[in-house]
Design a protein around this motif. Structure first.
Motif, PDB file in Angstrom:
ATOM      1  N   PHE A   1       8.765   8.778  -0.549  1.00  0.00           N
ATOM      2  CA  PHE A   1       7.931   7.717   0.040  1.00  0.00           C
ATOM      3  C   PHE A   1       8.471   7.345   1.423  1.00  0.00           C
ATOM      4  O   PHE A   1       7.707   7.214   2.385  1.00  0.00           O
ATOM      5  CB  PHE A   1       7.880   6.480  -0.867  1.00  0.00           C
ATOM      6  N   HIS A   2       9.773   7.148   1.519  1.00  0.00           N
ATOM      7  CA  HIS A   2      10.351   6.792   2.830  1.00  0.00           C
ATOM      8  C   HIS A   2      10.055   7.887   3.862  1.00  0.00           C
ATOM      9  O   HIS A   2       9.716   7.593   5.008  1.00  0.00           O
ATOM     10  CB  HIS A   2      11.864   6.589   2.693  1.00  0.00           C
ATOM     11  N   ALA A   3      10.173   9.155   3.457  1.00  0.00           N
ATOM     12  CA  ALA A   3       9.929  10.262   4.395  1.00  0.00           C
ATOM     13  C   ALA A   3       8.457  10.299   4.811  1.00  0.00           C
ATOM     14  O   ALA A   3       8.142  10.455   6.000  1.00  0.00           O
ATOM     15  CB  ALA A   3      10.344  11.580   3.749  1.00  0.00           C
TER      16      ALA A   3
ATOM     17  N   HIS B   1       5.967  -5.119   1.837  1.00  0.00           N
ATOM     18  CA  HIS B   1       7.086  -5.868   2.435  1.00  0.00           C
ATOM     19  C   HIS B   1       8.428  -5.189   2.214  1.00  0.00           C
ATOM     20  O   HIS B   1       9.445  -5.661   2.728  1.00  0.00           O
ATOM     21  CB  HIS B   1       7.128  -7.291   1.875  1.00  0.00           C
ATOM     22  N   GLY B   2       8.463  -4.135   1.428  1.00  0.00           N
ATOM     23  CA  GLY B   2       9.721  -3.423   1.215  1.00  0.00           C
ATOM     24  C   GLY B   2       9.523  -2.354   0.161  1.00  0.00           C
ATOM     25  O   GLY B   2       8.602  -2.457  -0.668  1.00  0.00           O
ATOM     26  N   ALA B   3      10.360  -1.326   0.210  1.00  0.00           N
ATOM     27  CA  ALA B   3      10.354  -0.288  -0.833  1.00  0.00           C
ATOM     28  C   ALA B   3      11.808   0.132  -1.008  1.00  0.00           C
ATOM     29  O   ALA B   3      12.398   0.712  -0.087  1.00  0.00           O
ATOM     30  CB  ALA B   3       9.480   0.897  -0.430  1.00  0.00           C
TER      31      ALA B   3
ATOM     32  N   VAL C   1      -0.643   8.054  -1.532  1.00  0.00           N
ATOM     33  CA  VAL C   1       0.434   7.778  -2.488  1.00  0.00           C
ATOM     34  C   VAL C   1      -0.058   6.717  -3.455  1.00  0.00           C
ATOM     35  O   VAL C   1      -0.646   5.712  -3.028  1.00  0.00           O
ATOM     36  CB  VAL C   1       1.721   7.279  -1.784  1.00  0.00           C
ATOM     37  N   ARG C   2       0.146   6.968  -4.735  1.00  0.00           N
ATOM     38  CA  ARG C   2      -0.217   6.003  -5.783  1.00  0.00           C
ATOM     39  C   ARG C   2       1.029   5.636  -6.572  1.00  0.00           C
ATOM     40  O   ARG C   2       1.848   6.495  -6.873  1.00  0.00           O
ATOM     41  CB  ARG C   2      -1.230   6.622  -6.746  1.00  0.00           C
TER      42      ARG C   2
END
Ligand SMILES: Cc1cc2nc3c(=O)[nH]c(=O)nc-3n(C[C@H](O)[C@H](O)[C@H](O)COP(=O)(O)O)c2cc1C
Length: 242
Positions: free
Chosen positions: A42-44, A79-81, A119-120
């Motif tokens: 997800f970050h990538a 707001h954040g992951a 993305v889910r």
């Protein structure tokens, strides 16, 4: 003198059927190279979306269900992951807040058309501490604080004039009192039980990679071809037919 007539608006169906999807250059995604845990991917992918100039890549849909099990959906900002999950914030007294109190489960959806990616995420939702909710509110802009101070989210407002009065008063208060409390403002976390990454393809050979949280030692990992067991971190990866 000839008058300039505005062109007649195109019928909706003609406009609709002229639209295209996945007809730009899209990246390849080899699921065999995907990391063991979805957060890293997800970050990538989020960084890729930013680099591709995707507008508002942090906007996502949040789906909840009401006490009768009827679904609901709206757009929110991420707001954040992090290792705890996917964070968002809203009023606990809003429609979604009541729904989450009744059924603390949600699904999130991101769509980044610049890259043909979706993305889910699905899983249980928990409320962060009041201190975290307070910090969430005050880490953001005056406008965000003013919006939160306006309150009454999802209630019926009698007129646009009433909305403007309340919003203007909230702006003044947010500027004068940057530490003002919005007691119902709540930060929530969706803890992913599943996360699916979809890479669109012009020839419709879309790649869907689903991560599911597992108890260690319970399932093979289809995406990597491994027959030996689950990935480190308790995630199994599976390819899905598109
Ligand atoms: C791009 C965008 C971002 C939004 N971000 C938030 C947000 O972070 N928090 C929030 O409470 N509402 C946000 N909203 C408003 C929500 O979509 C929704 O209208 C509101 O939260 C009320 O939803 P509810 O009645 O289902 O509780 C946003 C709307 C848009 C279009």
């Amino acid at each position: 003198m000839a008058t300039m007539n505005a062109p007649a608006p195109r019928p909706f169906s003609s406009l609709l059927h002229a639209q295209r999807v996945w007809d730009t250059e899209l990246p390849d995604f080899d699921p065999a190279t995907a990391p063991p845990a979805p957060l890293t991917l997800f970050h990538a992918w989020f960084a890729d979306a930013v680099a591709a100039g995707q507008p508002e890549p942090h906007a996502m849909t949040l789906a909840t269900a009401d006490a009768d099990g009827l679904p609901d959906v709206r757009t929110l900002l991420l707001h954040g992951a992090d290792e705890r999950g996917f964070h968002f914030a809203s009023h606990a007294t809003s429609a979604k807040g009541h729904q989450l109190a009744d059924r603390p489960y949600a699904a999130l959806g991101f769509y980044w058309p610049s890259l043909g990616r979706q993305v889910r995420v699905r899983g249980p939702v928990t409320r962060c501490t009041p201190a975290e909710s307070h910090a969430d509110l005050h880490a953001r802009s005056t406008g965000a604080l003013a919006a939160a101070l306006t309150g009454a989210q999802s209630g019926v407002v009698e007129s646009v004039a009433a909305l403007h009065r309340a919003a203007d008063a909230a702006w003044e208060r947010a500027q004068a009192e940057p530490d003002a409390e919005a007691p119902t403002w709540t930060r929530y976390v969706v803890e992913p039980a599943e996360a699916e990454f979809f890479q669109g393809d012009a020839r419709r050979r879309h790649i869907r990679l689903r991560y599911r949280r597992t108890v260690a030692g319970t399932a093979p990992d289809a995406a990597s071809g491994s027959q030996t067991g689950p990935q480190a971190g308790g995630w199994t990866r599976e390819l899905l037919w598109p």
